[in-house]
Structure formats: C-alpha cells, structure tokens
Design a protein around this motif. Sequence first.
Motif, PDB file in Angstrom:
ATOM      1  N   PHE A   1      82.880 -22.493  38.020  1.00  0.00           N
ATOM      2  CA  PHE A   1      83.093 -24.011  38.182  1.00  0.00           C
ATOM      3  C   PHE A   1      82.181 -24.965  39.093  1.00  0.00           C
ATOM      4  N   GLY A   2      80.929 -24.662  39.427  1.00  0.00           N
ATOM      5  CA  GLY A   2      79.700 -25.196  40.158  1.00  0.00           C
ATOM      6  C   GLY A   2      80.468 -24.920  41.706  1.00  0.00           C
ATOM      7  N   ASN A   3      80.980 -24.348  41.494  1.00  0.00           N
ATOM      8  CA  ASN A   3      81.599 -24.014  43.170  1.00  0.00           C
ATOM      9  C   ASN A   3      81.118 -22.778  44.252  1.00  0.00           C
ATOM     10  N   GLY A   4      80.799 -22.153  43.666  1.00  0.00           N
ATOM     11  CA  GLY A   4      79.806 -21.321  44.545  1.00  0.00           C
ATOM     12  C   GLY A   4      80.820 -20.041  44.306  1.00  0.00           C
ATOM     13  N   GLN A   5      81.812 -20.172  43.986  1.00  0.00           N
ATOM     14  CA  GLN A   5      83.152 -19.281  44.041  1.00  0.00           C
ATOM     15  C   GLN A   5      82.119 -18.342  43.168  1.00  0.00           C
ATOM     16  N   SER A   6      82.670 -17.110  42.920  1.00  0.00           N
ATOM     17  CA  SER A   6      82.690 -15.824  42.339  1.00  0.00           C
ATOM     18  C   SER A   6      83.813 -15.032  42.128  1.00  0.00           C
ATOM     19  N   VAL A   7      84.303 -14.645  40.764  1.00  0.00           N
ATOM     20  CA  VAL A   7      85.409 -14.400  40.482  1.00  0.00           C
ATOM     21  C   VAL A   7      84.490 -12.681  39.847  1.00  0.00           C
ATOM     22  N   ASN A   8      85.599 -11.416  39.785  1.00  0.00           N
ATOM     23  CA  ASN A   8      84.735 -10.824  38.319  1.00  0.00           C
ATOM     24  C   ASN A   8      86.669  -9.791  37.947  1.00  0.00           C
ATOM     25  N   ILE A   9      86.619  -9.236  36.779  1.00  0.00           N
ATOM     26  CA  ILE A   9      87.585  -9.133  36.362  1.00  0.00           C
ATOM     27  C   ILE A   9      86.943  -7.679  35.713  1.00  0.00           C
ATOM     28  N   ARG A  10      88.196  -7.138  35.935  1.00  0.00           N
ATOM     29  CA  ARG A  10      87.471  -5.851  35.147  1.00  0.00           C
ATOM     30  C   ARG A  10      88.993  -4.910  34.202  1.00  0.00           C
ATOM     31  N   LEU A  11      88.658  -4.071  33.173  1.00  0.00           N
ATOM     32  CA  LEU A  11      89.826  -3.251  32.863  1.00  0.00           C
ATOM     33  C   LEU A  11      89.732  -2.070  32.375  1.00  0.00           C
ATOM     34  N   GLU A  12      89.763  -0.741  33.143  1.00  0.00           N
ATOM     35  CA  GLU A  12      89.412  -0.179  32.830  1.00  0.00           C
ATOM     36  C   GLU A  12      90.822   0.948  31.785  1.00  0.00           C
ATOM     37  N   ARG A  13      90.679   1.769  30.360  1.00  0.00           N
ATOM     38  CA  ARG A  13      91.714   1.724  30.253  1.00  0.00           C
ATOM     39  C   ARG A  13      91.195   3.170  29.385  1.00  0.00           C
ATOM     40  N   GLY A  14      92.216   4.359  29.250  1.00  0.00           N
ATOM     41  CA  GLY A  14      92.041   4.941  28.498  1.00  0.00           C
ATOM     42  C   GLY A  14      93.525   6.079  28.237  1.00  0.00           C
TER      43      GLY A  14
ATOM     44  N   PHE B   1      93.239  -1.905  36.130  1.00  0.00           N
ATOM     45  CA  PHE B   1      92.287  -3.630  36.698  1.00  0.00           C
ATOM     46  C   PHE B   1      92.504  -3.969  37.493  1.00  0.00           C
ATOM     47  N   GLU B   2      91.165  -4.253  37.605  1.00  0.00           N
ATOM     48  CA  GLU B   2      90.501  -4.769  39.604  1.00  0.00           C
ATOM     49  C   GLU B   2      90.781  -6.237  39.022  1.00  0.00           C
ATOM     50  N   PHE B   3      90.427  -7.148  39.896  1.00  0.00           N
ATOM     51  CA  PHE B   3      90.536  -8.630  39.535  1.00  0.00           C
ATOM     52  C   PHE B   3      89.928  -9.321  41.233  1.00  0.00           C
ATOM     53  N   SER B   4      88.689  -9.547  41.570  1.00  0.00           N
ATOM     54  CA  SER B   4      88.753 -10.293  42.860  1.00  0.00           C
ATOM     55  C   SER B   4      88.036 -11.305  42.536  1.00  0.00           C
ATOM     56  N   PHE B   5      87.927 -12.672  43.236  1.00  0.00           N
ATOM     57  CA  PHE B   5      87.783 -13.239  43.926  1.00  0.00           C
ATOM     58  C   PHE B   5      87.639 -14.106  45.324  1.00  0.00           C
ATOM     59  N   THR B   6      85.943 -14.562  45.557  1.00  0.00           N
ATOM     60  CA  THR B   6      85.451 -14.446  46.648  1.00  0.00           C
ATOM     61  C   THR B   6      85.234 -15.917  46.909  1.00  0.00           C
ATOM     62  N   GLU B   7      85.441 -16.547  48.264  1.00  0.00           N
ATOM     63  CA  GLU B   7      85.235 -17.847  48.729  1.00  0.00           C
ATOM     64  C   GLU B   7      84.692 -18.148  49.488  1.00  0.00           C
ATOM     65  N   PRO B   8      83.152 -17.874  49.375  1.00  0.00           N
ATOM     66  CA  PRO B   8      82.534 -18.292  50.676  1.00  0.00           C
ATOM     67  C   PRO B   8      82.472 -19.728  51.409  1.00  0.00           C
ATOM     68  N   TRP B   9      82.779 -20.506  50.827  1.00  0.00           N
ATOM     69  CA  TRP B   9      83.865 -21.576  52.179  1.00  0.00           C
ATOM     70  C   TRP B   9      84.402 -22.143  52.213  1.00  0.00           C
ATOM     71  N   PHE B  10      85.510 -21.491  52.558  1.00  0.00           N
ATOM     72  CA  PHE B  10      87.286 -21.930  52.930  1.00  0.00           C
ATOM     73  C   PHE B  10      87.234 -23.043  53.295  1.00  0.00           C
ATOM     74  N   LEU B  11      88.053 -23.956  53.033  1.00  0.00           N
ATOM     75  CA  LEU B  11      88.200 -25.496  53.921  1.00  0.00           C
ATOM     76  C   LEU B  11      86.654 -25.510  54.489  1.00  0.00           C
ATOM     77  N   ASP B  12      85.604 -25.577  53.500  1.00  0.00           N
ATOM     78  CA  ASP B  12      84.635 -25.863  54.079  1.00  0.00           C
ATOM     79  C   ASP B  12      83.451 -25.499  55.465  1.00  0.00           C
ATOM     80  N   THR B  13      84.380 -24.584  55.371  1.00  0.00           N
ATOM     81  CA  THR B  13      84.214 -23.654  56.716  1.00  0.00           C
ATOM     82  C   THR B  13      83.005 -22.599  56.182  1.00  0.00           C
ATOM     83  N   PRO B  14      82.339 -21.934  56.562  1.00  0.00           N
ATOM     84  CA  PRO B  14      81.343 -20.977  55.921  1.00  0.00           C
ATOM     85  C   PRO B  14      82.500 -19.713  56.095  1.00  0.00           C
TER      86      PRO B  14
END
Length: 182
Positions: free
Chosen positions: A150-163, A169-182
Amino acid sequence: RQKIDESAGEIGGVYADRGYLYAQVDPVERIDSTTVFVTYRIEEQEPSKVREIRIAGNTRTKEKVIRRQLYMFPGNKFDRALLIRSQRELFQLGFFQDVQVDFRPLPNSYDVDLVLDVKEKPVGTASAGAGFSSQSKLTGFLELGHPNLFGNGQSVNIRLERGSRTSNFEFSFTEPWFLDTP
C-alpha cells in the motif's frame, strides 16, 4: 589543463559539501620556463540553505516513506554528502529504479529548492513450483510477496506448500517504522 580542471572541480565539490553551492574556483596559471605555477582563486559567496524539498514521480510510494530516508531537511545548510547519502538510502529501499535530484535556485538568494524525482519500479514477487520425491510424493508451493504494501514501505510474504504428506503455511509481515520510529 585536464588535471587543473579536475582539481578545480574537486575543490568546488569540497565547498559544495560545506554548503557553498555558488563558490567559484578559478585556476590562474603562471609559467616560469619549465614550471607551471597554479593558484586557485576561490570566491565563496554565501552558504546555501535548503528552503524546500519536493518529491515528484512517486505513484505508489507515500511521500512520508521517502522523506524518512532523507538526511537533509528544509532550513538546513546544503550538504552535498548528505544529499548523496539520502539518494543512496532511497535506492536501497528497492522501490525505485532511478532517483534524480534537481536544484532550483531562488531569485535574489543563495538558497535552493530541491526536487527529488523518483521513478518507481515494479515490485512484488509471485512464484510457484512443483516437485516429486519418494518420501513426500508430489508437492507444490505458491509464494506471493510485496515489499511496499500500500505504498507504506511495509513488506508482506505468504507461502503455501502442500504435498501428500506435508502442508505448510507461512506468513510474514514487516513494519520498518512502528509508530513512526525505525
């Protein structure tokens, strides 16, 4: 002559690092038989300040995401080294394929406005794959990621592996500036 001009350019660069954008460096040569004496006349003028920093070209990335990477601020004395560092930090985000800096001199003043013109590149990943092994039999995966959510500099990654024997199932979310603090 080339070495003299290069030296004058380097001297002008050192002055620009200290805020003297309009410093004039003029080499004066005096030839004495086989020796050339070079004197550099330097007119500093007044140090330049940054009045305003404008950002152009960002279509997805929010302006605050770009501004928080800057080491130069309006009202500060111009500093070429900080401008180069800011440009490098913007490239390291990985969202831009080009970051150009334009100086806009102000009339009747030594101050400047800076315009950072960014060219965004497509970001985001999608990958899929399948495999077979005697232990796991048939397996497949699907992975989606976006480093500028969403243009916020946040990263998201979703991985689904099935056999046939595994399911991950993996989900990651990174917020590099939480509450405008690095």
